[in-house]
Design an enzyme around this catalytic site. Structure first.
Site, PDB file in Angstrom:
ATOM      1  N   SER A  60       9.887   4.193  18.050  1.00  0.00           N
ATOM      2  CA  SER A  60       8.493   4.001  17.622  1.00  0.00           C
ATOM      3  C   SER A  60       8.467   3.131  16.381  1.00  0.00           C
ATOM      4  CB  SER A  60       7.860   5.336  17.260  1.00  0.00           C
ATOM      5  OG  SER A  60       7.947   6.233  18.330  1.00  0.00           O
ATOM      6  N   GLU A  75       7.271   3.068  10.849  1.00  0.00           N
ATOM      7  CA  GLU A  75       8.215   4.185  10.848  1.00  0.00           C
ATOM      8  C   GLU A  75       9.583   3.728  10.337  1.00  0.00           C
ATOM      9  OE1 GLU A  75      10.747   6.391  13.335  1.00  0.00           O
ATOM     10  OE2 GLU A  75       8.964   7.197  14.323  1.00  0.00           O
ATOM     11  N   ARG A 127       7.815  13.073  10.199  1.00  0.00           N
ATOM     12  CA  ARG A 127       8.618  11.882   9.890  1.00  0.00           C
ATOM     13  C   ARG A 127       8.756  11.693   8.369  1.00  0.00           C
ATOM     14  NH1 ARG A 127       9.073  12.398  14.681  1.00  0.00           N
ATOM     15  NH2 ARG A 127       9.083  10.768  16.283  1.00  0.00           N
TER      16      ARG A 127
HETATM   17  N1  EPU Z   1       0.079   6.222  25.360  1.00  0.00           N
HETATM   18  C1  EPU Z   1      -0.674   5.112  25.644  1.00  0.00           C
HETATM   19  N2  EPU Z   1      -0.018   3.924  25.864  1.00  0.00           N
HETATM   20  C2  EPU Z   1       1.337   3.836  25.811  1.00  0.00           C
HETATM   21  C3  EPU Z   1       2.100   4.981  25.528  1.00  0.00           C
HETATM   22  C4  EPU Z   1       1.445   6.171  25.292  1.00  0.00           C
HETATM   23  O1  EPU Z   1      -1.898   5.156  25.720  1.00  0.00           O
HETATM   24  O2  EPU Z   1       1.840   2.724  25.981  1.00  0.00           O
HETATM   25  C5  EPU Z   1      -0.623   7.499  25.067  1.00  0.00           C
HETATM   26  C6  EPU Z   1      -0.526   8.470  26.212  1.00  0.00           C
HETATM   27  O3  EPU Z   1      -1.766   9.126  26.337  1.00  0.00           O
HETATM   28  C7  EPU Z   1       0.518   9.463  25.780  1.00  0.00           C
HETATM   29  C8  EPU Z   1       0.351   9.448  24.275  1.00  0.00           C
HETATM   30  O4  EPU Z   1      -0.010   8.113  23.951  1.00  0.00           O
HETATM   31  O5  EPU Z   1       0.256  10.710  26.303  1.00  0.00           O
HETATM   32  C9  EPU Z   1       1.606   9.851  23.534  1.00  0.00           C
HETATM   33  O6  EPU Z   1       2.702   9.087  24.014  1.00  0.00           O
HETATM   34  P1  EPU Z   1       4.185   9.678  24.015  1.00  0.00           P
HETATM   35  O7  EPU Z   1       4.235  10.988  24.672  1.00  0.00           O
HETATM   36  O8  EPU Z   1       5.094   8.603  24.545  1.00  0.00           O
HETATM   37  O9  EPU Z   1       4.488   9.952  22.499  1.00  0.00           O
HETATM   38  P2  EPU Z   1       4.197   9.130  21.168  1.00  0.00           P
HETATM   39  O10 EPU Z   1       3.216   9.903  20.350  1.00  0.00           O
HETATM   40  O11 EPU Z   1       3.844   7.713  21.463  1.00  0.00           O
HETATM   41  C10 EPU Z   1       6.019  10.346  19.772  1.00  0.00           C
HETATM   42  C11 EPU Z   1       7.171   9.994  18.883  1.00  0.00           C
HETATM   43  C12 EPU Z   1       8.372   9.576  19.705  1.00  0.00           C
HETATM   44  C13 EPU Z   1       8.764  10.724  20.609  1.00  0.00           C
HETATM   45  C14 EPU Z   1       7.556  11.075  21.493  1.00  0.00           C
HETATM   46  C15 EPU Z   1       7.784  12.284  22.351  1.00  0.00           C
HETATM   47  C16 EPU Z   1       6.175   9.163  16.824  1.00  0.00           C
HETATM   48  C17 EPU Z   1       5.929   7.991  15.945  1.00  0.00           C
HETATM   49  N3  EPU Z   1       6.792   8.917  17.977  1.00  0.00           N
HETATM   50  O12 EPU Z   1       5.628   9.158  20.453  1.00  0.00           O
HETATM   51  O13 EPU Z   1       9.438   9.352  18.800  1.00  0.00           O
HETATM   52  O14 EPU Z   1       9.869  10.408  21.404  1.00  0.00           O
HETATM   53  O15 EPU Z   1       6.418  11.370  20.663  1.00  0.00           O
HETATM   54  O16 EPU Z   1       7.743  13.423  21.560  1.00  0.00           O
HETATM   55  O17 EPU Z   1       5.834  10.291  16.458  1.00  0.00           O
HETATM   56  C18 EPU Z   1      10.567   7.661  17.546  1.00  0.00           C
HETATM   57  O18 EPU Z   1      10.167   8.244  16.537  1.00  0.00           O
HETATM   58  O19 EPU Z   1      11.253   6.622  17.481  1.00  0.00           O
HETATM   59  C19 EPU Z   1      10.172   8.160  18.855  1.00  0.00           C
HETATM   60  C20 EPU Z   1      10.450   7.527  19.996  1.00  0.00           C
END
Ligand code: EPU
Length: 352
Positions: free
Chosen positions: A252, A348, A180
């Site tokens: 995010s 972000e 990012r």
């Molecule tokens: N999780 C929780 N609670 C929640 C949601 C997630 O505990 O409410 C845990 C779960 O264990 C899950 C892990 O967090 O496996 C990761 O969640 P997720 O796969 O949804 O990904 P993220 O790390 O929260 C990142 C990006 C997203 C992108 C997704 C998928 C960032 C800041 N965000 O989210 O990007 O879509 O991975 O690759 O890196 C964005 O930047 O706007 C965005 C949506």
């Protein structure tokens, strides 16, 4: 390099500067909060940027470059010049060394561009389907999702530099992409306006199914095509992330924080369920959504600002929220996470 017919017309040079005053940005940002810009100009061609630089009144104003408004939280009215990037056009520049060079103008909608490449049968960008925003904004924060990042299929870009009034070409290396992050958030902050971006799409496409949730979504399809992967990403995103056209949000709200191995070891001992990803340099990226979820914020609200009930990393406008209310909620979350885990969360979106 061989020219190729473009899918859309690149508009002819247009240097007229028809600045509008006191324009509401509410419908132009995905959070949908009210903020009035004192000066607003639609940019169809980079010649307009040159003309702004030569205009002593306009050149003296602070600038806000606006694409799809999907990574922006406005907390007040802005005494600025908003430059709304609306230049359009996509073209195939040529094919060389196993890659296809495809150029899109900054004002193109990102998801429409990805779909267009898939319709041509050109894979590569499918994991980045349905990310809101424009092509020109995508390199700034090196958009990434579902195991892929823009930098992987990025070739080069052109930007207009308000310091010297010239158009410059930047290679992938020169963009200094990180998680990012890019040179546009660092050294070139405040002076560069991305005009167009060129992508290097592989002629021999291979699926990227490293993200467990995506592989699971596609488990019924033995050899998914790029379009099938795109459809799976769209399905996952639609389930977890609110549609900005319906519920105001900016994806995010926080980056996933990166901590040292020793901080990680300490946290992991105290919280064995901690969700983390080891990085190439031995540091650990923590799932901010998990940290926020553990603090009990998922699905909770503070006035008209809320935390999405399916993804704790996404802050939402529950209807009529002000930017200040959303920021207050973000601060409460940041403070709770710091108190409980000793980890500092970084926003972000750009907060103004
Ligand atoms: N999780 C929780 N609670 C929640 C949601 C997630 O505990 O409410 C845990 C779960 O264990 C899950 C892990 O967090 O496996 C990761 O969640 P997720 O796969 O949804 O990904 P993220 O790390 O929260 C990142 C990006 C997203 C992108 C997704 C998928 C960032 C800041 N965000 O989210 O990007 O879509 O991975 O690759 O890196 C964005 O930047 O706007 C965005 C949506």
């Amino acid at each position: 390099m061989a020219g190729y017919n473009s899918s859309a017309m690149i508009l002819p040079a247009k240097t007229a500067l028809s600045v509008q005053h006191n324009v509401s940005l509410k419908a132009l940002t995905t959070f949908g909060v009210e903020a009035i810009a004192s000066n607003y100009l639609q940019i169809q061609h980079s010649d307009q940027l040159k003309a702004i630089r030569q205009d002593s009144v306009l050149a003296a104003l602070p600038r806000l470059i606006l694409g799809g408004g999907s990574n922006l939280l406005l907390t007040r009215d802005l005494d600025v010049l908003v430059l709304h990037m609306m230049n359009r056009g996509i073209s195939l520049l040529g094919e060389e060394d196993g890659i296809r060079l495809v150029q899109a103008q900054a004002g193109e909608n990102w998801h429409s561009f990805v779909q267009w490449t898939l319709e041509q049968g050109w894979g590569g960008l499918e994991n980045l389907s349905l990310i809101p925003g424009t092509v020109g904004a995508a390199p700034i924060q090196n958009i990434g999702a579902y195991g892929s990042e823009l930098s992987q299929h990025f070739h080069s870009l052109h930007y207009f530099d308000f310091e010297d009034g010239e158009i410059h070409d930047l290679s992938r290396k020169e963009c200094e992409f990180g998680y990012r992050d890019s040179v546009f958030k660092q050294r070139l902050r405040g002076r560069a306006v991305i005009r167009d971006v060129t992508f290097a799409l592989p002629m021999k496409w291979q699926p990227q199914l490293g993200y467990a949730e995506l592989a699971k979504e596609l488990s019924d399809i033995p050899h998914p095509t790029a379009s099938e992967i795109s459809a799976a990403v769209v399905a996952i995103r639609s389930r977890k992330l609110p549609d900005p056209a319906v519920i105001g949000n900016a994806g995010s709200f926080f980056k996933n924080p990166v901590v040292t191995a020793s901080v990680y070891a300490d946290l992991h001992q105290r919280y064995p369920e901690l969700v983390s990803y080891i990085q190439a340099d031995g540091s650990y990226k923590l799932a901010a959504a998990w940290l926020i979820d553990q603090c009990g914020w998922k699905g909770k609200a503070l006035g008209a600002a809320g935390v999405h009930d399916k993804q704790a990393l996404v802050l939402i406008n529950r209807g009529g929220a002000t930017g200040a209310e959303i920021l207050a909620l973000a601060e409460r979350i940041r403070s709770d996470v710091a108190l409980r885990f000793g980890v500092s969360l970084e926003s972000e979106p750009v907060v103004l």
